[in-house]
Every structure is written in structure tokens, then in C-alpha cells.
Design a protein around this motif. Sequence first.
Motif, mmCIF file in Angstrom:
data_model
loop_
_atom_site.group_PDB
_atom_site.id
_atom_site.type_symbol
_atom_site.label_atom_id
_atom_site.label_comp_id
_atom_site.label_asym_id
_atom_site.label_seq_id
_atom_site.Cartn_x
_atom_site.Cartn_y
_atom_site.Cartn_z
ATOM 1 N N CYS A 41 1.317 -1.163 0.144
ATOM 2 C CA CYS A 41 -0.381 0.398 -0.058
ATOM 3 C C CYS A 41 0.787 1.158 0.057
ATOM 4 O O CYS A 41 0.486 1.984 -0.804
ATOM 5 C CB CYS A 41 -0.668 -0.245 0.891
ATOM 6 S SG CYS A 41 -1.975 1.205 0.889
ATOM 7 N N GLY A 42 1.774 1.181 1.010
ATOM 8 C CA GLY A 42 2.695 2.856 0.552
ATOM 9 C C GLY A 42 4.059 2.569 -0.983
ATOM 10 O O GLY A 42 3.527 3.724 -1.179
ATOM 11 N N LEU A 43 4.366 1.766 -1.088
ATOM 12 C CA LEU A 43 4.491 1.576 -2.868
ATOM 13 C C LEU A 43 3.443 2.274 -3.295
ATOM 14 O O LEU A 43 4.409 3.023 -4.267
ATOM 15 C CB LEU A 43 4.679 0.050 -3.441
ATOM 16 C CG LEU A 43 5.304 -0.702 -3.846
ATOM 17 C CD1 LEU A 43 7.293 0.733 -4.397
ATOM 18 C CD2 LEU A 43 5.455 -1.700 -4.831
ATOM 19 N N SER A 44 2.348 1.817 -3.207
ATOM 20 C CA SER A 44 1.710 2.331 -4.817
ATOM 21 C C SER A 44 1.101 3.563 -3.746
ATOM 22 O O SER A 44 0.603 4.737 -5.089
ATOM 23 C CB SER A 44 0.288 1.350 -4.603
ATOM 24 O OG SER A 44 -0.809 1.293 -3.157
ATOM 25 N N CYS A 45 1.176 4.106 -2.679
ATOM 26 C CA CYS A 45 1.132 5.407 -2.257
ATOM 27 C C CYS A 45 1.921 6.526 -3.229
ATOM 28 O O CYS A 45 2.027 7.443 -3.575
ATOM 29 C CB CYS A 45 0.938 5.553 -0.919
ATOM 30 S SG CYS A 45 -0.223 7.180 -0.384
ATOM 31 N N VAL A 46 3.219 5.959 -2.775
ATOM 32 C CA VAL A 46 5.016 6.487 -3.258
ATOM 33 C C VAL A 46 4.291 6.848 -5.416
ATOM 34 O O VAL A 46 4.143 8.050 -5.631
ATOM 35 C CB VAL A 46 5.649 5.824 -3.476
ATOM 36 C CG1 VAL A 46 6.547 6.937 -4.475
ATOM 37 C CG2 VAL A 46 5.981 6.403 -1.502
ATOM 38 N N THR A 47 3.537 6.445 -5.684
ATOM 39 C CA THR A 47 3.277 6.097 -7.217
ATOM 40 C C THR A 47 2.395 7.897 -7.373
ATOM 41 O O THR A 47 2.876 8.159 -8.079
ATOM 42 C CB THR A 47 3.164 4.849 -7.431
ATOM 43 O OG1 THR A 47 4.211 3.991 -7.049
ATOM 44 C CG2 THR A 47 2.875 5.079 -9.519
ATOM 45 N N SER A 48 2.011 7.242 -6.338
ATOM 46 C CA SER A 48 0.238 7.893 -6.977
ATOM 47 C C SER A 48 0.129 9.430 -6.103
ATOM 48 O O SER A 48 -0.136 10.901 -7.066
ATOM 49 C CB SER A 48 -1.102 7.508 -5.160
ATOM 50 O OG SER A 48 -1.784 8.334 -5.887
ATOM 51 N N ALA A 49 0.904 9.881 -5.446
ATOM 52 C CA ALA A 49 1.700 10.760 -4.296
ATOM 53 C C ALA A 49 2.608 11.145 -5.580
ATOM 54 O O ALA A 49 2.306 12.709 -6.018
ATOM 55 C CB ALA A 49 1.897 11.868 -3.442
ATOM 56 N N SER A 50 3.249 10.963 -6.367
ATOM 57 C CA SER A 50 4.406 11.763 -6.737
ATOM 58 C C SER A 50 3.740 12.337 -7.918
ATOM 59 O O SER A 50 4.517 13.281 -9.351
ATOM 60 C CB SER A 50 5.641 10.360 -7.499
ATOM 61 O OG SER A 50 5.096 9.670 -7.465
#
Length: 379
Positions: free
Chosen positions: A218-227
Amino acid sequence: ATGWFVAWLNIIGLIAAQAGINYSCAQFILPFLDIPATNLNVFLMFAFTLIVQGALNHWGVGLVAKLNDLSVIIHIAGVALIVGGIFLLAPTQPVSFLTEAVNSNGRSPYAWAFLLGMLQAQWTYTGFDASAHMAEETSDPRRTAPWGVVLSVGVAGVAGYLLLIALTMGIQSIPGVLVAKDAGGNPIPAAIAILQTALGAKLGNAMAALASMAMWFCGLSCVTSASRAVYSLARDNGMPMADLFKRVNPTHGTPGPAIWSIVAASLAAMAWTGIVPIVTSLSTVALYLAYIIPIVLGYRARRAAGDWTRMSVWTLGRWGRAVNLVAIVYGFAVCVILIMPPNDLAGKTLAGTLAALTVIYFGAVRRSFNGPEWAGAGK
């Protein structure tokens, strides 16, 4: 102006969400490494997790895509195993236990404590905006992005409630869960304590390991989304140092400066707030405001022009206006509840951030930001 504020609210919410996800993940990981869960150790593991996720997003976008597919399997399989394990192997409370009033934080009246408990559920119902952030990298986005939003919420609703019901019925002692500590006297996350007491140390730790994997993904995909949110706003010259943050690595095809700015900001958010409930409250309120504002504008547009949605590929049809109205009322109510004590630091932080954004917008951005280029061309 509205688009600029919504973009920043979304980015702030994602930064705080990233901090909460990975800090919780760090709390779950340390027991498996036999490392004392002191505040310093948790923060160091949190920082290490963030940096690894940032590196994967920067240099391995293809791998991240495959890991996101694996993430879906881990989430669904993990929920199935935990729910099945508790109901089949653990002594459970009677179903009536789900309706018993429990006021673990001692706040009065009980209804207020119940409303504060909504934070956990509302934080879960965020992040579906990732489908929008990744729309430019998605096939047939006008159709698939809305389905991504609906299905992510729907699956999270079904799987999430099954998980929460199972964990609640698996509680052997509410006070014991709240004060559980490891051998070194450090607090144990409530979910780990429930699984250990319900399933035994070995099986409970195995189930907790699945939960930690799910949080890491979940944290990995959140970095993708936020960036992608940072990159998009920078590309439209809507943030300081836009020329830097809209750079895309020619080799890897990823917005490197945007990715690392999210990592750094999440570290700062966790260092500032100190505990998970504050960052989760901050992220939930900021994200829900970012969700609500476009819905308010959409509702107004529906009333002003009945054919506003005629170009849409995906639509709720005649139910759209009613769903909009429910979402607006409910969303604003959630925002008010989640910044009241004991989460008032989140409200103060958000208020200060909004004040700073207002000064920045009217002091500098208003003269240079015209929105996306295609919107300007349309005018």
C-alpha cells in the motif's frame, strides 16, 4: 484557483497517508526481526521502508506495476486467511459482542467515542484517487479509471468489514489488547495482539506478517500516486521549482524529483506529528476535502446545465445527483469529526497549511498559474 487548492489538498493528504501507512508497517515489521519497538527503532524502520519504496518507484516502474498486481493478491488472500483462521481455529466472541458499547478512550458521551472510532474506517476509504493520478498511464482511462475507483472502494468495503468483524470477534480481552507489550515492554499494535492471543504466537505472527506485506504494498503504491500528483501540478507550473519537479528521467520514464520530494515530505510529516492517529486524521480530512470540492462543483454544474454529463463515458445516470448530495453532506461531517479532540493537532496543522497555501496563491501563484494547457486552449 479551485483546481490548485484541490491539487494541494490531495498532495498533503497523500503525504500524511504515506507517513501513517509506513509507520504502521514499521511497527509490524520490527517484532519479526526481533528488534525492540522503541520510538527510535520504529522511525528508522519507517524511514528505511520509505527510501526503498522511493527507489523502486524511481528505478523500477515496471517492477512496481508487477508488485501492484501482486498486492491485490496479497490483500485478498491475506484477508481470506486471517478471517478463515479466526473463525475456524480461534475461540470467538458471540455475535452480540459486535453490538456491545465499548468506550476504550474514556470519552463521554459514548456516541462521541463511537464517532471518533470512524477514523479507522474513513482512512481505509481513501486512496481511490490513485486511479485518477495514473490515468495518463492507463489504457482507456475515461472508462477504466472510474471503474478503478468504484471497484477499489467496493472490494475494500467487503474485505475490510469481514476483516474487522473477524478481528473484533477474535478479541479475548479488550483491556489486554490495548495494553499489550512485547518482552522489552514496548507497545504491540492491537491487531498483532489480537492475532497472537486468538491464534497463538506462531500462527498469529504469520497472519501479522501478511498484514505487514499488505501495508508495504500500500505504501509503495501511495508513493506512485502522490508523485504523479506532484508531477502533474508542476507540469502546469502550479508549484515552486516547477521546472525541477516536472522532470522525467529519460531512461526510466519516472518523475524522480517528484518521487523523492514525497519521500522527504512524508518523513517530515511523521517527525512533526509523532503518532499515527494524527497523520491518519490529517490525511483523511485533507483527502476528503479534495474529494468533496469537485463533487460540489459537479453538483452545481448538474443543476445549471442538465446536459453537463452527456459527454461522459462512465455515468451513474439519474442517480448521480442524489449520490453527489449524500457524498457532500457525509464528507463534510467526517471532516468536522476527525479534527476534534484528541485529533485537534491535525485540524490545527491543516488550518495552518490552508492559510499558508492562501498566502502563496494570492501572493505569487495567482499571477502565473492558469491551469492545464489544454484547459487554457479550450478557452
